[in-house]
Scaffold this motif. Structure first.
Motif, mmCIF file in Angstrom:
data_model
loop_
_atom_site.group_PDB
_atom_site.id
_atom_site.type_symbol
_atom_site.label_atom_id
_atom_site.label_comp_id
_atom_site.label_asym_id
_atom_site.label_seq_id
_atom_site.Cartn_x
_atom_site.Cartn_y
_atom_site.Cartn_z
ATOM 1 N N PRO A 64 0.832 -1.208 0.000
ATOM 2 C CA PRO A 64 0.000 0.000 0.000
ATOM 3 C C PRO A 64 0.865 1.255 0.000
ATOM 4 O O PRO A 64 2.085 1.197 0.182
ATOM 5 N N TRP A 65 0.189 2.412 -0.176
ATOM 6 C CA TRP A 65 0.875 3.701 -0.139
ATOM 7 C C TRP A 65 0.618 4.336 1.214
ATOM 8 O O TRP A 65 -0.521 4.443 1.665
ATOM 9 N N ILE A 66 1.675 4.792 1.843
ATOM 10 C CA ILE A 66 1.588 5.303 3.215
ATOM 11 C C ILE A 66 1.991 6.770 3.210
ATOM 12 O O ILE A 66 3.101 7.109 2.797
ATOM 13 N N SER A 67 1.096 7.632 3.670
ATOM 14 C CA SER A 67 1.409 9.059 3.733
ATOM 15 C C SER A 67 2.223 9.346 4.986
ATOM 16 O O SER A 67 2.312 8.526 5.905
ATOM 17 N N SER A 109 1.609 4.202 14.717
ATOM 18 C CA SER A 109 2.903 3.674 14.294
ATOM 19 C C SER A 109 3.074 2.260 14.818
ATOM 20 O O SER A 109 3.201 2.046 16.028
ATOM 21 N N LYS A 110 3.064 1.299 13.912
ATOM 22 C CA LYS A 110 3.300 -0.094 14.290
ATOM 23 C C LYS A 110 3.383 -0.940 13.020
ATOM 24 O O LYS A 110 3.333 -0.416 11.896
ATOM 25 N N PHE A 111 3.478 -2.242 13.200
ATOM 26 C CA PHE A 111 3.599 -3.181 12.082
ATOM 27 C C PHE A 111 2.240 -3.816 11.825
ATOM 28 O O PHE A 111 1.562 -4.252 12.761
ATOM 29 N N TYR A 112 1.839 -3.856 10.564
ATOM 30 C CA TYR A 112 0.511 -4.337 10.199
ATOM 31 C C TYR A 112 0.609 -5.547 9.270
ATOM 32 O O TYR A 112 1.533 -5.666 8.461
ATOM 33 N N HIS A 113 -0.366 -6.418 9.403
ATOM 34 C CA HIS A 113 -0.534 -7.513 8.462
ATOM 35 C C HIS A 113 -1.980 -7.488 7.974
ATOM 36 O O HIS A 113 -2.889 -7.152 8.733
ATOM 37 N N TYR A 114 -2.187 -7.830 6.728
ATOM 38 C CA TYR A 114 -3.508 -7.676 6.134
ATOM 39 C C TYR A 114 -3.708 -8.651 4.984
ATOM 40 O O TYR A 114 -2.761 -9.276 4.496
ATOM 41 N N PRO A 123 5.279 -6.969 -2.195
ATOM 42 C CA PRO A 123 6.229 -8.085 -2.266
ATOM 43 C C PRO A 123 6.433 -8.829 -0.953
ATOM 44 O O PRO A 123 7.057 -9.888 -0.944
ATOM 45 N N THR A 124 5.918 -8.307 0.170
ATOM 46 C CA THR A 124 6.089 -9.015 1.441
ATOM 47 C C THR A 124 5.243 -10.281 1.443
ATOM 48 O O THR A 124 4.265 -10.403 0.701
ATOM 49 N N PHE A 156 3.068 -4.343 6.254
ATOM 50 C CA PHE A 156 3.661 -3.022 6.058
ATOM 51 C C PHE A 156 3.881 -2.400 7.428
ATOM 52 O O PHE A 156 3.259 -2.792 8.420
ATOM 53 N N LEU A 157 4.776 -1.425 7.468
ATOM 54 C CA LEU A 157 5.101 -0.708 8.701
ATOM 55 C C LEU A 157 4.706 0.754 8.550
ATOM 56 O O LEU A 157 5.038 1.388 7.547
#
Length: 918
Positions: A405-408, A460-465, A480-481, A492-493
């Protein structure tokens, strides 16, 4: 036409009629955390528990009766980030679809039940309604941050229904009117705020979902709101300016004693209603002296608006908008550019960082806007606290941009599918962004031949989806993860201080991560493990490194601690911080029939052969999550002392048969337990293990509850806490803590046990324990973690049935020393007193329908303290038996008609009785 009102006498008006509408919020049952049972058809489907947790149990029979058989059920409502619409996925458990989620922040929640993405039903157990959304129900979570949304603490305004004839809609219509307590049909004429709903909504939404009644009541009671009427009209018409000016305003001015002055009128609206508000503003400048738009920015062609009239005839034009998830966000930005170009004067409340296009934002807007009205003072142009300037449009990358994803920079995350799902009917993204790290689904929208969703701001943390496409899990192919054990997952982080320990360290500064392959004699196959070695690892160092074995959970693999748990980043950062001893960490494959054998016959020997690790058992640590925690305990029981440090993340102790307590205590330097909160399905097992360990005499530390579910957010925190405790050298502490029982100080009886135990230990306290027994059986275990404090207090209130009990109490220090265990006996009286009408004409004359005189015999085993009759108090003698004789009008506060008698016993239990006197 007749006007009826609970607070004013009837009168007649030629154009309109009104009636008081009683509008009440649903009361959400509170139940104890322990003892919650699955819901049945007669029980609430959603129960709000302590601190905002939700217990959900939707009967499958009710779902099938409403929409037919389904394979999936969700509860969807304003549960997501920024209070946006999101879905809580339920699991089928017996006859119900269930989940436990939270803690949710205080506020009003609106929701519906949905099966198989499109089959919607209302919560039949919840009596609340939303007229514009028949399937919606609501519940309220109280708390300080939502104090203005709570029912007012005392009587304030009233909500009335105004009925009027609409020449625009060619029908009879209704509006709701909030009337302040000071309103009088004669005397001072009050100003009016006209408050409009949004598209797809009704005139009732501001009350049924927006909590306007509570907001206005509380603002008025606090002195922050001027006396005014607030009219919530029906804006669902093709020509709203005509409806407002020709129908609603005249009807209000005919029906109520309000000021006709344009300076005493204000107009505001949300979303579509905000657009309608601006339309009136531009077409009729000066008709309303104060203007507010909530979450609205599409104001049409602005080139020809009468700017000079709008500026000169308006005292206030204030604009509100939510964060980038608000559909009006960019529209407001664009409108501001035009306003500034044209010279239109306005105030901006700032971007609300915490809410999107939803009722949470609009409630805050009303709370800010209403107190600015009719004060006779200029409105403060400052933004609300925490709000930010709107300096640019929110623009995600063009479709097809990878990776996703795109993270602002401010934590807004945009997801996008490939074109593969262009023909899908329903797509959502499911991730660990619910409170504590639970999973929530957010609906994606079709944009061209792709699906998109923007979520945030995320902490702020690590996400899985994963994506859910027509109820099937799908991986984000543009990310790619990967997660080996969960092929549909991506990660994503969101960077920031909260995720510092989860973030990659600068290249070359961290430890090394390698794969160690070995032949397993237990599994009969070649297996692999990850091995992390610390920065500066020296295979030839004279002093071997300590060994820490870290286990994954059930359904996972040896790669999970690296791919999802961020173990490498955690260990690297802790090492660079100097927070952990240099050690070798092995993450093996625990999916085997005999884990103790696999560990001791394969994993440890191969590690000792290939790495410079110590053979000293005091330099070994073992920990694991969930099933890996259970495997860790199995090693502790079967081979006490093989690992001096033991950590269990979300795993109970299990059975006690054959446990060698002395060997465990002698061979274990640290045994530390961790658990998530009540959303963690192992919470009960872990908490139930603590009194078991106390009874056995096994020395342990309990980290307390880590907020969050049975998931990686919690386990990452557990590793961050556990690893720095390993292999730390300290002088031996052999001194017991000192402990003293402060309460109870007497044997009672008590209505409930108030226990307080004080303790001290110069080496640092670990916990203070107080367990309640009845006849030798443990009834309740309570304890407080002290986290190394030299002095501390454990206090708890324990509700118990009436009876004889004892409390046993002690304190544990960080070195494992245990104080003497004290015992204190006490009595509980939890039974309410009784009152019986005394028979016989000497005491009682008449019948329950009406007495000339009535007498009562009172009883309570612990003693009757007093009676209170209609507020008049009479002290008694604290004897078990007491009498209240010859009650007739004029005695002890008794009056003709209905009377209330409250009987108090010596410990504070009460019982209420009613009687009627002729």
């Amino acid at each position: 036409m007749e006007i009826t009102s609970e607070s004013r006498p009837p009168s007649r008006f030629p154009r309109a009629r009104r009636a008081v509408a009683v509008l009440t919020a649903a009361i959400v049952a509170l139940t104890a955390l322990a003892g919650a049972v699955p819901a049945t058809a007669a029980e609430p489907w959603i129960t709000v528990q302590d601190d905002g947790y939700l217990r959900i149990a939707v009967p499958n029979a009710a779902v099938e009766e409403a929409v037919g058989p389904v394979s999936q059920v969700v509860v969807e409502g304003n549960f997501g980030p920024s209070a946006n619409w999101a879905q809580i996925g339920l699991q089928r458990s017996g006859a119900n679809w269930t989940a436990t989620y939270g803690p949710f922040t205080p506020g009003l929640y609106y929701y519906q039940i949905t099966g198989d993405d499109s089959k919607v039903l209302k919560d039949a157990s919840n009596p609340t309604t939303v007229a514009s959304e028949p399937e919606w129900s609501t519940f309220f979570i109280p708390g300080e941050s939502a104090a203005l949304l709570a029912d007012a603490p005392e009587e304030a305004g009233t909500i009335e229904t105004l009925t009027y004839d609409s020449s625009v809609a060619d029908e009879e219509r209704e509006a709701l009117v909030w009337v302040p307590p000071t309103y009088q049909p004669k005397g001072k004429k009050l100003p009016v705020l006209y408050l409009q709903h949004g598209g797809g909504q009704s005139y009732r939404d501001w009350v049924e979902v927006g909590r306007a009644e509570q907001i206005l009541d509380n603002l008025w009671l606090s002195g922050r709101l001027e006396d005014m009427l607030v009219v919530m009209g029906n804006g669902n018409v093709p020509d709203f300016p005509a409806e407002l000016m020709d129908n609603i305003v005249p009807a209000v001015e005919d029906a109520y004693h309000v000021s006709p002055s344009k300076k005493k009128r204000a107009l505001a609206g949300l979303s579509m209603g905000g657009g309608q508000t601006f339309e009136v503003f531009r077409e009729h400048p000066g008709e309303f002296s104060q203007i507010g738009t909530f979450g609205a920015g599409r104001f049409g062609d602005l080139d020809d608006i009468p700017v000079r009239k709008m500026n000169n005839r308006t005292d206030l034009f204030r604009v509100y908008v939510g964060n980038p998830t608000d559909v009006a966000h960019n529209d407001v930005y664009d409108s501001f550019q035009k306003f500034d170009e044209l010279g239109l004067e306005y105030q901006f409340d700032g971007v609300n960082p915490d809410a999107g296009h939803n009722w949470n934002a609009w409630q805050e807007n009303l709370i800010d806007f209403a107190p600015r009205l009719f004060t006779g003072q200029a409105s403060d142009p400052a933004m609300s606290e925490g709000h930010t300037a709107l300096t640019e449009r929110f623009e995600p990358p063009a479709p097809g941009t990878t990776p996703t994803p795109w993270i602002s920079e401010d934590g807004f995350v945009t997801f996008e599918t490939t074109t593969e799902f262009a023909d899908a009917e329903y797509v959502s993204v499911w991730a660990n962004w619910a409170p504590g790290g639970s999973w929530l689904r957010v609906e994606m929208n079709k944009v061209g031949d792709r699906w998109r969703a923007t979520v945030g701001p995320l902490e702020s943390k690590f996400y899985h989806y994963r994506f859910i496409v027509d109820r099937q899990p799908v991986k984000d192919a543009s990310n790619p993860t990967f997660v080996t054990s969960e092929p549909a997952w991506s990660t994503f982080l969101v960077p920031g201080e909260g995720a510092r320990l989860l973030t990659d360290v600068p290249a070359g500064s961290g430890g090394d991560l390698a794969v160690m392959s070995y032949q397993s004699s237990v599994a009969g196959q070649e297996r692999s493990a990850y091995v992390w070695t610390p920065p500066g690892y020296d295979a030839e160092r004279p002093e071997p490194y300590p060994l820490f074995v870290l286990n994954h959970g059930g359904g996972q693999s040896w790669t999970d601690w690296v791919e999802v748990g961020r173990a490498r980043q955690i260990l690297d950062n802790l090492s660079l911080d100097g927070a952990i001893e240099p050690m070798v960490v092995v993450m093996p494959n625990g999916n085997v029939s005999d884990y103790p054998r696999e560990l001791l016959e394969n994993v440890v020997p191969v590690t000792e052969e290939r790495y410079n690790v110590s053979g000293n058992l005091a330099k070994r640590a073992l920990a694991g999550l969930s099933a890996g925690g259970a495997r860790t305990v199995s090693v502790l029981k079967a081979h006490p002392g093989e690992f001096a440090y033991i950590g269990t993340f979300a795993a109970g102790f299990g059975g006690t048969a054959g446990v060698d307590v002395a060997a465990i205590n002698a061979g274990t330097e640290l045994f530390r337990l961790y658990t998530g909160d009540i959303t963690d399905f192992t919470y009960g097992s872990v908490m139930g293990s603590l009194p078991v360990l106390d009874e056995l005499g096994i020395e342990y530390e309990f980290n307390g509850v880590t907020p969050g579910p049975h998931g990686w957010d919690v386990w990452q925190k557990n590793l961050i806490d556990f690893a720095p405790r390993l292999f730390q050298s300290a002088p031996a502490d052999t001194v017991r803590p000192e402990v003293a029982l402060v309460s109870p100080a007497t044997a009672g009886p008590f209505g409930a046990l108030q226990v307080q135990v004080d303790a001290s230990d110069l080496g640092g306290l670990e916990r203070i324990v107080a367990n309640v027994y009845q006849g030798g059986t443990l009834v309740k275990s309570t304890q407080t973690a002290m986290n190394g404090a030299e002095r501390g207090t454990h206090a708890a209130t324990v509700a118990l049935p009436s009876g004889q009990y004892s409390v046993k109490y002690n304190a544990h220090d960080r070195a494992g020393n245990v104080s003497r265990t004290g015992t204190f006996a006490f009595t509980v009286d939890a039974d309410a007193p009784t009152a019986t009408v005394k028979d016989g004409a000497d005491f009682t004359v008449g019948t329950p329908a009406g007495y000339d005189v009535v007498s009562y015999k009172l009883y309570d085993a612990g003693g009757i303290d007093k009676v209170v009759i209609n507020g008049v108090e009479k002290d008694l003698t604290n004897n078990p038996w007491s009498d209240v004789n010859f009650l007739r009008p004029g005695t002890f506060g008794a009056v003709p008609g209905e009377n209330t008698m409250i009987v108090h016993d010596a410990v504070g239990n009460t019982a209420t009785f009613s009687f009627v006197l002729n």
